[in-house]
Design an enzyme around this catalytic site. Structure first.
Site, PDB file in Angstrom:
ATOM      1  CD  GLU A 198      -2.693   1.136   2.367  1.00 22.62           C
ATOM      2  OE1 GLU A 198      -3.040   0.031   2.760  1.00 22.62           O
ATOM      3  OE2 GLU A 198      -3.418   2.287   2.857  1.00 22.62           O
TER       4      GLU A 198
ATOM      5  CE  LYS B 217      -5.947  -1.289   5.694  1.00 21.54           C
ATOM      6  NZ  LYS B 217      -5.067  -0.463   4.897  1.00 21.54           N
TER       7      LYS B 217
ATOM      8  CG  ASP C 267       1.180 -16.851  11.125  1.00 20.06           C
ATOM      9  OD1 ASP C 267       0.274 -16.137  10.644  1.00 20.06           O
ATOM     10  OD2 ASP C 267       0.786 -18.050  11.394  1.00 20.06           O
TER      11      ASP C 267
ATOM     12  CG  HIS D 278      -3.963   7.678   0.659  1.00 27.13           C
ATOM     13  ND1 HIS D 278      -5.078   6.563   0.602  1.00 27.13           N
ATOM     14  CD2 HIS D 278      -3.087   7.415   1.587  1.00 27.13           C
ATOM     15  CE1 HIS D 278      -4.646   5.645   1.671  1.00 27.13           C
ATOM     16  NE2 HIS D 278      -3.692   6.249   2.302  1.00 27.13           N
TER      17      HIS D 278
HETATM   18  C1  MEV Z   1      -5.564   3.271   5.207  1.00 28.19           C
HETATM   19  O1  MEV Z   1      -4.902   2.245   5.081  1.00 28.19           O
HETATM   20  C2  MEV Z   1      -5.593   3.590   6.650  1.00 28.19           C
HETATM   21  C3  MEV Z   1      -6.565   4.543   7.375  1.00 28.19           C
HETATM   22  O2  MEV Z   1      -7.727   4.472   6.777  1.00 28.19           O
HETATM   23  C4  MEV Z   1      -6.432   4.432   8.612  1.00 28.19           C
HETATM   24  C5  MEV Z   1      -7.375   5.198   9.623  1.00 28.19           C
HETATM   25  O3  MEV Z   1      -8.205   5.686   8.912  1.00 28.19           O
HETATM   26  O4  MEV Z   1      -7.072   5.822  10.509  1.00 28.19           O
HETATM   27  C6  MEV Z   1      -6.015   5.954   6.713  1.00 28.19           C
END
Ligand code: MEV
Length: 438
Positions: free
Chosen positions: A85, A280, A296, A393
């Site tokens: 990513e 995430k 792992d 991004h």
């Molecule tokens: C993207 O990979 C992760 C985010 O969505 C985490 C978040 O929203 O805190 C930017």
């Protein structure tokens, strides 16, 4: 319609690819050469990778990036990160730099116990089962000596074995619940081998127990397996600084920054939809280090998310507060990691990643990995609560689109300049690239 195949695993690699091409890729030569393009020229190295799993037909590359300037417990690290990513390595590096100028990260391993269970059914008198367990506990420990000897030499081994009555939740269901110290190894094979031996001894002892009736003698082992839920293999990572030092933006005070940031964390603490995305982001950092160091990541993911729901509702892994003018941001997270055994001595890039980290112990790797997660979450929340996430991004996305369309270096420069002041979307980039080219 394609037919199923018997004996696919017996075919050699070329035959497997031929079968695949014939049956699923319309005999497409390009597909076959793509698979082969990713083979390594070094036959020995390729064989090593072929043998990690079954039915290997090619290698699947992920970029290995480096995030420098991580000051952790007063020592500088550069973090190897394996991740596909865009923005993650850049965000980690930015957060690392930011905190290195504010005292760095502190990290501490709280405990390092792993869990395994023998799940079994017993129809009968619990007090008799309890007595049997108490009698055979030394025998259980003795039976695994050939497995535990080396681990004990390294200071690890079996910490505790207990009998758990789970019949309130499931009829006739009991467990041997075992705690292990696996030192610098993740320890999955060690734990599972011990558990299977325990199961064997338990079943045998039950079938020979003099005071057991016929039904009780039929104690039935269902399975023996480690748990990837490791709430006692916990590491804490934290940062703090005075509130004045917090904002790098002239248009925002440290207090304003902290207020929004803390509110964003609080939302993730109480709102599961947000918490999942928030966590995430934490896992973007954790998984990348876990993968690069040959650990792992599925086990880590499963354990971390279970921990995030331990209070009955899925919640944020990280927390933030201001106390006496000091901004604090921290996380406690379960991470069962190893720096010996498994892929760590087999995969040349994993070995290299561990060398880059200066050959850490498992506990040091837990600290480093937790810091990667905290840094990632800090970077994400900082963007989200200030500029918005898309700015960073989309810059990376712009590069991806330009690369897909084979833009030259000059074209890239021109496009980057143009999109400083225009909104990046896939179609707007393609359109502008076309204009530049004409
Ligand atoms: C993207 O990979 C992760 C985010 O969505 C985490 C978040 O929203 O805190 C930017």
């Amino acid at each position: 319609m394609t037919k199923p195949i018997n004996g696919f695993s017996k075919l050699n690699k070329t035959e497997k690819i031929e079968w695949l091409a014939e049956n699923y890729l319309f005999d497409n030569d390009m597909a076959v050469s793509t698979l082969k393009q990713y083979w390594n020229d070094d036959e020995k190295l390729q064989k090593l990778h072929d043998e990690f799993i079954e039915n290997t037909v090619s290698n699947f590359y992920l970029p290995l990036g480096i995030a420098p300037n991580f000051l952790i417990n007063n020592k500088y690290y550069v973090l190897p990160m394996a991740i596909e990513e865009s923005s993650v390595v850049a965000a980690a590096s930015k957060a690392a730099k930011f905190w290195s100028e504010r005292g760095g990260f502190k990290a501490t391993v709280i405990n390092q116990k792993k869990i395994g269970q023998v799940h079994f059914l017993f129809k009968g008198d619990f007090s008799k089962l309890k007595k049997l367990f108490e009698n055979i506990e030394p025998k259980l420990r003795e039976a695994v000596k050939p497995i535990t000897r080396n681990m004990e030499k390294r200071g690890g081994g079996i910490l505790d074995i207990s009998l758990i009555d789970k019949t309130q939740d499931l009829e006739n269901y009991y467990q041997l619940f075992v705690k292990f110290d696996t030192r610098d190894s993740m320890g999955a094979n060690f734990i599972n081998s011990c558990l299977e031996k325990f199961a064997e001894v338990l079943q045998e002892e039950a079938s020979n127990a003099q005071d057991f009736d016929e039904e009780e003698k039929k104690l039935l082992v269902i399975m023996s397996i480690l748990s990837n839920y490791v709430p006692e293999c916990l590491v804490r990572a934290e940062v703090s600084c005075s509130i004045e030092e917090l904002s790098e933006d002239k248009n925002m005070t440290g207090e304003e920054f902290a207020e929004k940031f803390i509110q964003a964390v609080k939302i993730a603490e109480i709102e599961p939809y947000r918490a999942v995305t928030h966590n995430k982001g934490v896992m973007n950092g954790i998984d990348a280090v876990v993968l690069a160091t040959g650990n792992d990541f599925r086990a880590v993911e499963a354990g971390v998310h279970a921990y995030a729901s331990r209070k009955g509702s899925y919640s944020s892994l990280t927390h933030a507060a201001v106390e006496n003018g000091i901004f604090k941001f921290w996380m406690e997270v379960p991470l069962a990691l190893g720096t010996v055994g498994g892929l760590t001595s087999l995969h040349p890039l994993v070995k290299l990643a561990l060398d880059i980290l200066q050959k850490p112990s498992a506990s040091e790797l837990m600290e480093i990995t937790a810091v990667a997660g905290l840094a990632q979450n800090f970077a994400a929340l900082r963007s989200l609560t200030t500029t918005g996430i898309q700015q960073g991004h989309m810059k990376m996305h712009l590069m991806n689109i330009l690369n897909q369309n084979e833009a030259s270096e000059d074209e890239k420069k021109e496009m980057v300049e143009y999109f400083k002041h225009h909104t990046i979307t896939h179609s707007s980039v393609i359109e502008q690239l076309k204009k530049t080219r004409s």
